[in-house]
Design a protein around this motif. Structure first.
Motif, short mmCIF file in Angstrom:
data_model
loop_
_atom_site.label_atom_id
_atom_site.label_comp_id
_atom_site.label_asym_id
_atom_site.label_seq_id
_atom_site.Cartn_x
_atom_site.Cartn_y
_atom_site.Cartn_z
N SER A 1 -66.16 -29.94 12.27
CA SER A 1 -66.44 -31.14 13.03
C SER A 1 -67.77 -30.97 13.75
O SER A 1 -68.36 -29.89 13.76
N ALA A 2 -68.24 -32.03 14.36
CA ALA A 2 -69.51 -31.98 15.09
C ALA A 2 -69.34 -32.74 16.39
O ALA A 2 -68.68 -33.78 16.44
N ILE A 3 -69.96 -32.22 17.44
CA ILE A 3 -69.93 -32.87 18.74
C ILE A 3 -71.32 -32.77 19.37
O ILE A 3 -72.18 -32.03 18.90
N GLY A 4 -71.53 -33.54 20.43
CA GLY A 4 -72.66 -33.37 21.33
C GLY A 4 -72.12 -32.96 22.69
O GLY A 4 -70.91 -32.83 22.88
N LEU B 1 -68.49 -22.71 23.77
CA LEU B 1 -67.84 -24.01 23.63
C LEU B 1 -68.20 -24.56 22.26
O LEU B 1 -69.39 -24.64 21.92
N ALA B 2 -67.20 -24.92 21.47
CA ALA B 2 -67.44 -25.33 20.08
C ALA B 2 -66.40 -26.35 19.67
O ALA B 2 -65.31 -26.42 20.25
N PRO B 3 -66.70 -27.15 18.64
CA PRO B 3 -65.71 -28.10 18.14
C PRO B 3 -64.53 -27.36 17.52
O PRO B 3 -64.65 -26.18 17.14
N PRO B 4 -63.39 -28.01 17.38
CA PRO B 4 -62.16 -27.31 17.00
C PRO B 4 -62.24 -26.49 15.73
O PRO B 4 -61.72 -25.38 15.66
N ASN B 5 -62.91 -26.98 14.70
CA ASN B 5 -62.87 -26.28 13.41
C ASN B 5 -63.82 -25.09 13.35
O ASN B 5 -63.88 -24.41 12.33
N ASP B 6 -64.60 -24.86 14.42
CA ASP B 6 -65.49 -23.71 14.44
C ASP B 6 -65.02 -22.59 15.35
O ASP B 6 -65.51 -21.48 15.28
N ALA C 1 -67.80 -32.82 26.16
CA ALA C 1 -68.06 -33.02 24.74
C ALA C 1 -68.05 -34.51 24.44
O ALA C 1 -67.20 -35.26 24.93
N VAL C 2 -69.02 -34.95 23.63
CA VAL C 2 -69.14 -36.36 23.26
C VAL C 2 -69.23 -36.45 21.73
O VAL C 2 -69.52 -35.46 21.05
N PRO C 3 -68.99 -37.63 21.17
CA PRO C 3 -68.99 -37.75 19.70
C PRO C 3 -70.37 -37.51 19.09
O PRO C 3 -71.41 -37.66 19.74
N ALA C 4 -70.35 -37.16 17.82
CA ALA C 4 -71.55 -37.09 16.99
C ALA C 4 -71.19 -37.64 15.61
O ALA C 4 -70.08 -37.40 15.12
N ASP D 1 -63.22 -34.07 25.89
CA ASP D 1 -62.78 -32.87 26.62
C ASP D 1 -63.89 -32.38 27.54
O ASP D 1 -65.09 -32.58 27.26
N GLU D 2 -63.49 -31.70 28.61
CA GLU D 2 -64.44 -31.16 29.56
C GLU D 2 -64.15 -29.69 29.84
O GLU D 2 -63.03 -29.22 29.67
#
Length: 243
Positions: A128-131, A77-82, A111-114, A100-101
């Motif tokens: 991008s970055a997420i938590g 599971l990764a942010p869109p740009n990775d 996924a939550v913001p970072a 998103d879940e």
């Protein structure tokens, strides 16, 4: 009460064993990665994994050689740009944006913001970055405190918070011990575990200070109701979630 277990493997790498699910965060498990050398011992093989959670694509959070050595049946599971780059590791990849879940191993992962500038990317592209929040466990990845963190208050059993880096100081988009304690005051979990310290350092530099202990001291002042557990790399603890 349902018992779970977490093991801090060093830096931002945490093995989460939540019921029957086994997940690992930001796996970087090599003696040297680019200009960084590892001071903490390396763990043995991680065995079966249901998921590999990647917060962003910087070298100290996404190491393709490490990912290639993990359970090939695990979903990344990764942010869109990775997501495109992680296909090189021959794992199934799902791209998540904040909100998103996904469900892996019977547990729901959100996924939550970072607040982190990912333009210094390990793979040459902006990232991008997420938590992540998994069964009441919040993995922050890399971030600085931001007001929306307070929306998680009252929902968390554990917060895994970065408190340092691999150099003598941290810049924007990161947290030092004080900023991590300020974030903790917004999050208000039952338990906090400082991560992202004491593992990797830049060649020629020493590990910076005592960030985990400084975080615990600031937390006692800013979030006195939250228990802080300082782990050594490789150390585990049992966590419980009220059901």
């Amino acid at each position: 009460m349902a018992a779970h277990r977490l093991t801090w493997l060093g830096h931002a790498t945490v093995l989460l064993e939540l019921g029957g699910a086994r997940l690992v965060t930001d796996p970087v498990l090599r003696p040297r990665v680019a200009h960084l050398v590892r001071d903490a011992p390396l763990p043995g093989p991680l065995g079966r994994l249901d998921g590999i959670l990647i917060s962003h694509g910087h070298h100290d959070h996404l190491d393709l050689e490490t990912v290639r050595g993990l359970d090939p049946s695990a979903t990344v599971l990764a942010p869109p740009n990775d997501g495109w780059a992680l296909r090189l590791a021959q794992h199934a990849v799902r791209k998540l944006s904040p909100g998103d879940e996904a469900e892996l191993g019977g547990v729901r992962i959100r996924a939550v913001p970072a607040a982190h500038d990912g333009r210094r990317a390990a793979l040459g592209n902006a990232t991008s970055a997420i938590g992540f929040v998994v069964e009441g466990v919040y993995f922050a990845g890399d971030t600085e405190p931001f007001p929306e963190m307070a929306e998680l208050a009252g929902t968390l059993d554990v917060a895994l918070l970065p408190v340092a880096g691999w150099g003598p100081k941290v810049g924007p988009g990161h947290m030092d011990p004080l900023r991590a304690a300020e974030a903790l005051a917004m999050l208000r979990p039952r338990l906090a575990v400082p991560i992202h310290w004491g593992t990797y350092r830049r060649i020629g530099l020493q590990q910076p200070g005592r960030p985990a202990q400084e975080f615990a001291e600031h937390a006692a002042r800013l979030a006195p109701d939250v228990r802080v557990a300082v782990l050594a790399p490789g150390e585990s603890l049992e966590i419980t979630r009220a059901v």
